[in-house]
Design a protein around this motif. Sequence first.
Motif, PDB file in Angstrom:
ATOM      1  N   SER A  87       0.827  -1.210   0.000  1.00  5.08           N
ATOM      2  CA  SER A  87       0.000   0.000   0.000  1.00  5.08           C
ATOM      3  C   SER A  87       0.857   1.255   0.000  1.00  5.08           C
ATOM      4  O   SER A  87       0.589   2.213  -0.733  1.00  5.08           O
ATOM      5  CB  SER A  87      -0.929   0.005   1.220  1.00  5.08           C
ATOM      6  OG  SER A  87      -1.893  -1.007   1.112  1.00  5.08           O
ATOM      7  N   ARG A 126      -8.397   5.206  -0.383  1.00  5.60           N
ATOM      8  CA  ARG A 126      -8.811   3.961  -1.014  1.00  5.60           C
ATOM      9  C   ARG A 126      -7.969   2.777  -0.520  1.00  5.60           C
ATOM     10  O   ARG A 126      -8.480   1.700  -0.212  1.00  5.60           O
ATOM     11  CB  ARG A 126      -8.665   4.113  -2.522  1.00  5.60           C
ATOM     12  CG  ARG A 126      -9.346   2.982  -3.282  1.00  5.60           C
ATOM     13  CD  ARG A 126      -8.814   2.090  -3.943  1.00  5.60           C
ATOM     14  NE  ARG A 126      -9.379   0.996  -4.610  1.00  5.60           N
ATOM     15  CZ  ARG A 126      -9.255  -0.213  -4.159  1.00  5.60           C
ATOM     16  NH1 ARG A 126      -8.739  -0.444  -2.980  1.00  5.60           N
ATOM     17  NH2 ARG A 126      -9.670  -1.231  -4.871  1.00  5.60           N
ATOM     18  N   TYR A 130      -9.188  -0.387   1.836  1.00  2.05           N
ATOM     19  CA  TYR A 130      -9.004  -1.765   1.381  1.00  2.05           C
ATOM     20  C   TYR A 130      -8.308  -2.602   2.451  1.00  2.05           C
ATOM     21  O   TYR A 130      -8.704  -3.736   2.732  1.00  2.05           O
ATOM     22  CB  TYR A 130      -8.188  -1.790   0.085  1.00  2.05           C
ATOM     23  CG  TYR A 130      -7.885  -3.188  -0.382  1.00  2.05           C
ATOM     24  CD1 TYR A 130      -8.848  -3.951  -1.028  1.00  2.05           C
ATOM     25  CD2 TYR A 130      -6.630  -3.761  -0.154  1.00  2.05           C
ATOM     26  CE1 TYR A 130      -8.580  -5.249  -1.444  1.00  2.05           C
ATOM     27  CE2 TYR A 130      -6.351  -5.054  -0.566  1.00  2.05           C
ATOM     28  CZ  TYR A 130      -7.322  -5.789  -1.208  1.00  2.05           C
ATOM     29  OH  TYR A 130      -7.055  -7.069  -1.606  1.00  2.05           O
ATOM     30  N   ALA A 134     -10.315  -5.687   3.967  1.00  2.16           N
ATOM     31  CA  ALA A 134      -9.901  -6.872   3.203  1.00  2.16           C
ATOM     32  C   ALA A 134     -10.404  -8.158   3.840  1.00  2.16           C
ATOM     33  O   ALA A 134     -10.886  -9.067   3.151  1.00  2.16           O
ATOM     34  CB  ALA A 134      -8.379  -6.908   3.070  1.00  2.16           C
ATOM     35  N   TYR A 147     -12.888  -5.408  -5.804  1.00  3.11           N
ATOM     36  CA  TYR A 147     -12.446  -4.119  -5.286  1.00  3.11           C
ATOM     37  C   TYR A 147     -13.660  -3.207  -5.147  1.00  3.11           C
ATOM     38  O   TYR A 147     -14.542  -3.209  -6.001  1.00  3.11           O
ATOM     39  CB  TYR A 147     -11.464  -3.445  -6.239  1.00  3.11           C
ATOM     40  CG  TYR A 147     -10.143  -4.146  -6.418  1.00  3.11           C
ATOM     41  CD1 TYR A 147      -9.173  -4.119  -5.424  1.00  3.11           C
ATOM     42  CD2 TYR A 147      -9.852  -4.805  -7.612  1.00  3.11           C
ATOM     43  CE1 TYR A 147      -7.949  -4.749  -5.607  1.00  3.11           C
ATOM     44  CE2 TYR A 147      -8.631  -5.423  -7.805  1.00  3.11           C
ATOM     45  CZ  TYR A 147      -7.689  -5.395  -6.801  1.00  3.11           C
ATOM     46  OH  TYR A 147      -6.478  -6.007  -6.990  1.00  3.11           O
ATOM     47  N   GLU A 148     -13.703  -2.423  -4.091  1.00  2.33           N
ATOM     48  CA  GLU A 148     -14.668  -1.335  -3.980  1.00  2.33           C
ATOM     49  C   GLU A 148     -13.979  -0.080  -4.517  1.00  2.33           C
ATOM     50  O   GLU A 148     -13.049   0.431  -3.909  1.00  2.33           O
ATOM     51  CB  GLU A 148     -15.101  -1.126  -2.525  1.00  2.33           C
ATOM     52  CG  GLU A 148     -16.068  -2.179  -2.023  1.00  2.33           C
ATOM     53  CD  GLU A 148     -16.585  -1.849  -0.637  1.00  2.33           C
ATOM     54  OE1 GLU A 148     -15.975  -0.997   0.040  1.00  2.33           O
ATOM     55  OE2 GLU A 148     -17.591  -2.443  -0.228  1.00  2.33           O
ATOM     56  N   PRO A 151      -8.912   0.326  -8.487  1.00  5.50           N
ATOM     57  CA  PRO A 151      -7.600   0.216  -7.834  1.00  5.50           C
ATOM     58  C   PRO A 151      -6.728   1.416  -8.193  1.00  5.50           C
ATOM     59  O   PRO A 151      -6.819   1.956  -9.304  1.00  5.50           O
ATOM     60  CB  PRO A 151      -7.030  -1.079  -8.406  1.00  5.50           C
ATOM     61  CG  PRO A 151      -8.207  -1.833  -8.939  1.00  5.50           C
ATOM     62  CD  PRO A 151      -9.181  -0.794  -9.398  1.00  5.50           C
ATOM     63  N   LYS A 210     -11.752  -8.898  -8.591  1.00  6.03           N
ATOM     64  CA  LYS A 210     -10.309  -8.966  -8.364  1.00  6.03           C
ATOM     65  C   LYS A 210      -9.783 -10.265  -8.963  1.00  6.03           C
ATOM     66  O   LYS A 210     -10.289 -11.355  -8.656  1.00  6.03           O
ATOM     67  CB  LYS A 210     -10.002  -8.955  -6.864  1.00  6.03           C
ATOM     68  CG  LYS A 210      -8.524  -8.886  -6.531  1.00  6.03           C
ATOM     69  CD  LYS A 210      -8.320  -8.836  -5.031  1.00  6.03           C
ATOM     70  CE  LYS A 210      -6.851  -8.661  -4.657  1.00  6.03           C
ATOM     71  NZ  LYS A 210      -6.012  -9.764  -5.106  1.00  6.03           N
TER      72      LYS A 210
END
Length: 211
Positions: A87, A126, A130, A134, A147-148, A151, A210
Amino acid sequence: MSEERNKQPRHFSMIRSFHLADWITLANALCGTGALFSVMTYLQRQAPVHLLIACSLIPLALLFDVLDGQVARWRHAQSALGRELDSLADVISFGVAPAAIAYGAGMQGMWDRVVLGYFVACGVSRLARYNVTAEQLKGESGKVKYYEGTPIPTSLLLVFVLAAAAWSGAVGDALWFGYVHIGPWRLHPLVLMFAVSGSLMISRTLRIPKP
């Protein structure tokens, strides 16, 4: 001497705990950092090649971003540390670096800076969301199925646009679509693609499968 000897293993314990996938993730972060340096060099020397180098480092970062996940799964070495590293690297390479490239390309008005700041904030939010959700999004397979929001690596599309502009010489005052004055500040309409990208990243209604 004995006290120093006892401290040394603890000093290097974090690096020793890195898996191969973690080192690949660091390569992703280094690509983003290199892109930032190239933008700074461009602003100093005004040589377009440095802006193009910055743009070219982002696809390389994406390559490392994909590779680290594959290596982690292959070696069964997925960890919370690796997820956090990923991340942080993504924030640099796909959040801060594209915004810096846009600034270097000429989006330097105050409204431009507001939009670019919004884009980076959306990317950070974001990724944080996540990481927190997750576990909740995992299905019976133990993997996150979707994914919400988009990405953050999708910002590569913005970088391609900036690379095309730099290649054609449409940077600075020649930036595509020019600029407009809104109140006392200047806005380049091209920067709005960063506003759209950021908004899509934080969308909770947009769900993307995903792989």
